[in-house]
Design a protein around this motif. Structure first.
Motif, PDB file in Angstrom:
ATOM      1  N   HIS A 298      26.808  32.244  22.653  1.00  0.00           N
ATOM      2  CA  HIS A 298      26.218  32.895  23.766  1.00  0.00           C
ATOM      3  C   HIS A 298      25.523  34.026  23.151  1.00  0.00           C
ATOM      4  CE1 HIS A 298      28.245  36.868  23.138  1.00  0.00           C
ATOM      5  NE2 HIS A 298      29.252  36.253  22.670  1.00  0.00           N
ATOM      6  N   ARG A 299      24.051  34.222  23.675  1.00  0.00           N
ATOM      7  CA  ARG A 299      23.405  35.371  22.817  1.00  0.00           C
ATOM      8  C   ARG A 299      23.120  36.819  23.825  1.00  0.00           C
ATOM      9  NH1 ARG A 299      18.933  34.248  25.500  1.00  0.00           N
ATOM     10  NH2 ARG A 299      18.721  32.106  26.236  1.00  0.00           N
ATOM     11  N   LEU A 300      24.359  37.115  24.180  1.00  0.00           N
ATOM     12  CA  LEU A 300      24.547  38.445  24.979  1.00  0.00           C
ATOM     13  C   LEU A 300      25.135  39.352  24.013  1.00  0.00           C
ATOM     14  CD1 LEU A 300      26.508  36.319  28.048  1.00  0.00           C
ATOM     15  CD2 LEU A 300      24.021  37.108  28.018  1.00  0.00           C
ATOM     16  N   LYS A 301      24.714  40.775  24.482  1.00  0.00           N
ATOM     17  CA  LYS A 301      25.152  41.608  23.712  1.00  0.00           C
ATOM     18  C   LYS A 301      26.572  41.993  23.533  1.00  0.00           C
ATOM     19  CE  LYS A 301      20.918  44.601  23.969  1.00  0.00           C
ATOM     20  NZ  LYS A 301      20.317  45.390  25.330  1.00  0.00           N
ATOM     21  N   ALA A 302      27.320  41.605  24.606  1.00  0.00           N
ATOM     22  CA  ALA A 302      28.770  41.966  24.600  1.00  0.00           C
ATOM     23  C   ALA A 302      29.164  40.613  24.807  1.00  0.00           C
ATOM     24  CB  ALA A 302      29.175  42.927  25.673  1.00  0.00           C
ATOM     25  N   PRO A 303      30.609  40.360  24.009  1.00  0.00           N
ATOM     26  CA  PRO A 303      31.025  39.129  24.388  1.00  0.00           C
ATOM     27  C   PRO A 303      31.583  38.797  25.878  1.00  0.00           C
ATOM     28  CG  PRO A 303      32.619  40.699  22.993  1.00  0.00           C
ATOM     29  CD  PRO A 303      31.188  41.359  23.087  1.00  0.00           C
ATOM     30  N   ILE A 304      31.757  37.357  26.029  1.00  0.00           N
ATOM     31  CA  ILE A 304      32.139  37.357  27.475  1.00  0.00           C
ATOM     32  C   ILE A 304      33.338  36.494  27.425  1.00  0.00           C
ATOM     33  CG2 ILE A 304      29.777  37.305  28.785  1.00  0.00           C
ATOM     34  CD1 ILE A 304      29.826  34.469  28.173  1.00  0.00           C
ATOM     35  N   PRO A 305      34.276  36.912  28.320  1.00  0.00           N
ATOM     36  CA  PRO A 305      35.562  35.812  28.427  1.00  0.00           C
ATOM     37  C   PRO A 305      35.395  34.646  28.531  1.00  0.00           C
ATOM     38  CG  PRO A 305      35.399  37.406  30.187  1.00  0.00           C
ATOM     39  CD  PRO A 305      34.217  37.357  29.527  1.00  0.00           C
ATOM     40  N   ALA A 306      36.504  33.777  28.094  1.00  0.00           N
ATOM     41  CA  ALA A 306      36.662  32.422  28.299  1.00  0.00           C
ATOM     42  C   ALA A 306      36.683  31.911  29.996  1.00  0.00           C
ATOM     43  CB  ALA A 306      37.811  31.837  27.928  1.00  0.00           C
ATOM     44  N   LEU A 307      36.262  30.754  30.375  1.00  0.00           N
ATOM     45  CA  LEU A 307      36.554  30.450  31.577  1.00  0.00           C
ATOM     46  C   LEU A 307      37.848  30.373  32.008  1.00  0.00           C
ATOM     47  CD1 LEU A 307      34.043  27.382  31.483  1.00  0.00           C
ATOM     48  CD2 LEU A 307      33.629  29.555  32.720  1.00  0.00           C
ATOM     49  N   PRO A 308      38.203  31.018  33.123  1.00  0.00           N
ATOM     50  CA  PRO A 308      39.690  30.830  33.612  1.00  0.00           C
ATOM     51  C   PRO A 308      39.986  29.513  33.865  1.00  0.00           C
ATOM     52  CG  PRO A 308      38.545  32.580  35.128  1.00  0.00           C
ATOM     53  CD  PRO A 308      37.328  31.813  34.180  1.00  0.00           C
ATOM     54  N   ARG A 309      41.307  29.194  33.474  1.00  0.00           N
ATOM     55  CA  ARG A 309      41.871  27.880  33.692  1.00  0.00           C
ATOM     56  C   ARG A 309      42.364  27.910  35.329  1.00  0.00           C
ATOM     57  NH1 ARG A 309      44.732  26.052  28.862  1.00  0.00           N
ATOM     58  NH2 ARG A 309      43.553  26.466  27.114  1.00  0.00           N
ATOM     59  N   LEU A 310      42.197  26.420  35.833  1.00  0.00           N
ATOM     60  CA  LEU A 310      42.927  26.263  36.953  1.00  0.00           C
ATOM     61  C   LEU A 310      44.142  25.352  36.898  1.00  0.00           C
ATOM     62  CD1 LEU A 310      39.695  25.497  39.129  1.00  0.00           C
ATOM     63  CD2 LEU A 310      40.879  27.675  39.009  1.00  0.00           C
ATOM     64  N   ALA A 311      45.330  25.454  37.608  1.00  0.00           N
ATOM     65  CA  ALA A 311      46.107  24.783  37.407  1.00  0.00           C
ATOM     66  C   ALA A 311      46.004  23.513  38.278  1.00  0.00           C
ATOM     67  CB  ALA A 311      47.568  25.308  38.212  1.00  0.00           C
ATOM     68  N   LEU A 312      46.400  22.241  37.724  1.00  0.00           N
ATOM     69  CA  LEU A 312      46.178  21.059  37.966  1.00  0.00           C
ATOM     70  C   LEU A 312      47.267  19.976  37.673  1.00  0.00           C
ATOM     71  CD1 LEU A 312      43.570  18.987  36.021  1.00  0.00           C
ATOM     72  CD2 LEU A 312      45.426  19.888  35.049  1.00  0.00           C
ATOM     73  N   ARG A 313      47.211  19.230  38.580  1.00  0.00           N
ATOM     74  CA  ARG A 313      48.324  18.119  38.483  1.00  0.00           C
ATOM     75  C   ARG A 313      47.913  16.478  38.800  1.00  0.00           C
ATOM     76  NH1 ARG A 313      52.170  19.185  43.863  1.00  0.00           N
ATOM     77  NH2 ARG A 313      50.974  18.402  45.482  1.00  0.00           N
ATOM     78  N   GLN A 314      48.608  15.549  38.221  1.00  0.00           N
ATOM     79  CA  GLN A 314      48.213  14.337  38.623  1.00  0.00           C
ATOM     80  C   GLN A 314      49.215  13.673  39.536  1.00  0.00           C
ATOM     81  OE1 GLN A 314      46.896  11.867  35.381  1.00  0.00           O
ATOM     82  NE2 GLN A 314      47.607   9.980  36.682  1.00  0.00           N
ATOM     83  N   ARG A 315      49.027  13.283  40.880  1.00  0.00           N
ATOM     84  CA  ARG A 315      49.858  12.802  41.668  1.00  0.00           C
ATOM     85  C   ARG A 315      49.317  11.578  42.421  1.00  0.00           C
ATOM     86  NH1 ARG A 315      50.758  15.097  46.899  1.00  0.00           N
ATOM     87  NH2 ARG A 315      52.930  14.950  47.824  1.00  0.00           N
ATOM     88  N   ASN A 316      50.243  10.516  42.271  1.00  0.00           N
ATOM     89  CA  ASN A 316      49.790   9.199  43.016  1.00  0.00           C
ATOM     90  C   ASN A 316      48.522   8.850  42.485  1.00  0.00           C
ATOM     91  OD1 ASN A 316      52.191   9.484  44.398  1.00  0.00           O
ATOM     92  ND2 ASN A 316      51.107  10.484  46.319  1.00  0.00           N
ATOM     93  N   GLY A 317      48.202   8.867  41.233  1.00  0.00           N
ATOM     94  CA  GLY A 317      47.122   8.634  40.714  1.00  0.00           C
ATOM     95  C   GLY A 317      45.721   9.323  41.142  1.00  0.00           C
ATOM     96  N   THR A 318      45.959  10.487  41.619  1.00  0.00           N
ATOM     97  CA  THR A 318      44.937  11.524  41.840  1.00  0.00           C
ATOM     98  C   THR A 318      45.117  12.783  41.506  1.00  0.00           C
ATOM     99  OG1 THR A 318      44.827  10.413  44.196  1.00  0.00           O
ATOM    100  CG2 THR A 318      43.696  12.749  43.823  1.00  0.00           C
TER     101      THR A 318
END
Lengths: 196, 218
Positions: B190-210
């Protein structure tokens, strides 16, 4: 948008404040308030006008007024006297305004001077003071500068209307307005009695 | 038009002026402009609607008991302060972790009570290295598979909330100010003056191939 009404051009002499329908209803016994609503209704008008005189626009004045009451009402004892309540609200308002300028422009443009505020219950003296100050300031400017500021700030004229009124171009009005503000600022700096 | 003149024009038209970097001379000119504007006859009276609305808001605010300080509640509040999306997700999970719900393990399947598992893409359609964008219930995000591991991250830049776009070399790219994020959410550039946080993670799961992503409900 409010249109300019020629009759209102000179504000009426400060003699009688406009009757306020809300405030007297909730006035107070023995110099204390009945409940927080009485505190609110009795003071909201004054705090709003004070904020408006310090920021000059409605959206900010409304937000800051709301912030004052949201901050101040919970810790406020209802048994506090009218004077104490008012002093507390003013102190809160001063803090809220300072934070507003710090947040937006990073420097304090206007301040609420608690010493200058009369503690009495008279309708806002601040307003009439600033009216006088503005008139004094305008009178000190060259004629053309004064006219542009009057038309634009006091009479709500657009740039186009102002240009037509003065028989000049839009660009010229912009330039004059900018220079007039700068000059007025210099005058105010040199003469502390003209400062807000 | 910018800076002081724009601020003054907004004052004159009654709007909310935008901040600008003001120097000493600007500050003095502003003071005069505010004074003049406030002296406009009849403009300093509060709107009746504003007074009524604030009255209602105060009544609601004062009717609430002072914020409780039970641990669960406090953690929830902290969670929401982190950032809109991160907050929503974190809040939901800490809330769940600390709530005293009867254990649901016996019933065989865990069912979230504050959100839904939203199907995003078939696992077979997400090969190694792929990035798949999705939108569900107002949440933008990306599902990725790197080194065999599935991840889901928010698709909204943590700087000013612009929508990210996938880029073959630069990962997730912000069109507004050019920040890049890795598929796992870390900030690459990034080229911003102040650091930015990482992207929030989302919970995920694999179920029946989806592949499903956990979407907290507002």
């Amino acid at each position: 948008m409010r249109r300019w009404n020629p009759v209102r051009r000179k504000p009426p002499e400060p003699a009688a404040p406009p009757p306020d329908a809300r405030a007297p209803l909730h006035l107070v016994q023995a110099d204390t308030y009945a409940n927080w609503e009485a505190i609110y209704l009795h003071n909201v008008d004054r705090i709003y006008r004070l904020m408006f005189s310090k920021v000059g626009n409605r959206p900010d004045a409304e937000d800051l007024t709301a912030e004052v009451f949201l901050t101040a009402l919970r810790p406020l004892r209802v048994s506090a006297s009218v004077g104490e309540v008012r002093a507390y609200l003013l102190a809160t308002a001063r803090t809220v305004l300072a934070a507003h300028w710090k947040r937006t422009l990073g420097r304090e443009i206007t301040v609420i001077d608690l010493d200058q505020m009369a503690i009495g219950d008279e309708p806002p003296e601040e307003t009439s003071n600033s009216q006088g100050r503005v008139e004094q300031l305008l009178a000190a400017l060259p004629e053309r500068y004064r006219r542009v500021l009057e038309l634009r700030f006091l009479n709500s004229c657009t740039i186009r209307q102002t240009a037509a009124e003065l028989g000049t171009t839009i660009g010229n009005v912009k330039v004059i307005q900018h220079r007039a503000l700068r000059l007025a600022a210099e005058l105010a700096r040199d003469d502390p009695s003209l400062q807000g | 038009m910018r800076g002081l003149p724009r601020f003054v024009e907004t004052l004159l038209s009654g709007g909310r002026p935008r901040p600008f970097p003001a120097d000493d001379a600007d500050a003095e000119a502003l003071r005069v402009a505010i004074d003049l504007r406030a002296a406009r006859p009849g403009s300093d009276a509060p709107h009746e609607e504003f007074i009524t609305a604030l009255h209602r808001r105060l009544a609601r605010d004062l009717a609430e008991p002072t914020p409780s300080t039970t641990p669960a509640r406090r953690r929830l509040v902290l969670g929401t302060a982190v950032g809109a999306l991160a907050g929503a997700v974190a809040g939901v999970f800490t809330g769940r972790a600390t709530s005293n719900d009867p254990p649901t393990a016996n019933s065989g399947e865990l069912t979230p009570d504050l959100g839904i598992w939203h199907p995003v893409v078939a696992a077979a359609d997400l090969p190694e290295g792929a990035v798949h964008g999705f939108t569900a219930s107002g949440i933008d995000g990306f599902v990725t598979r790197t080194n065999g591991r599935l991840r889901a991250v928010s698709g909204v830049c943590t700087h000013q909330g612009c929508r990210l776009t996938p880029h073959p070399e630069k990962g997730l790219r912000c069109p507004c100010h050019g920040a890049h994020f890795a598929p796992d959410g870390t900030v690459l550039y990034h080229r911003l003056k102040a650091p930015i946080p990482a992207l929030p993670r989302l919970a995920l799961r694999q179920r029946n191939g989806t592949i499903e992503v956990y979407i907290p409900q507002a």
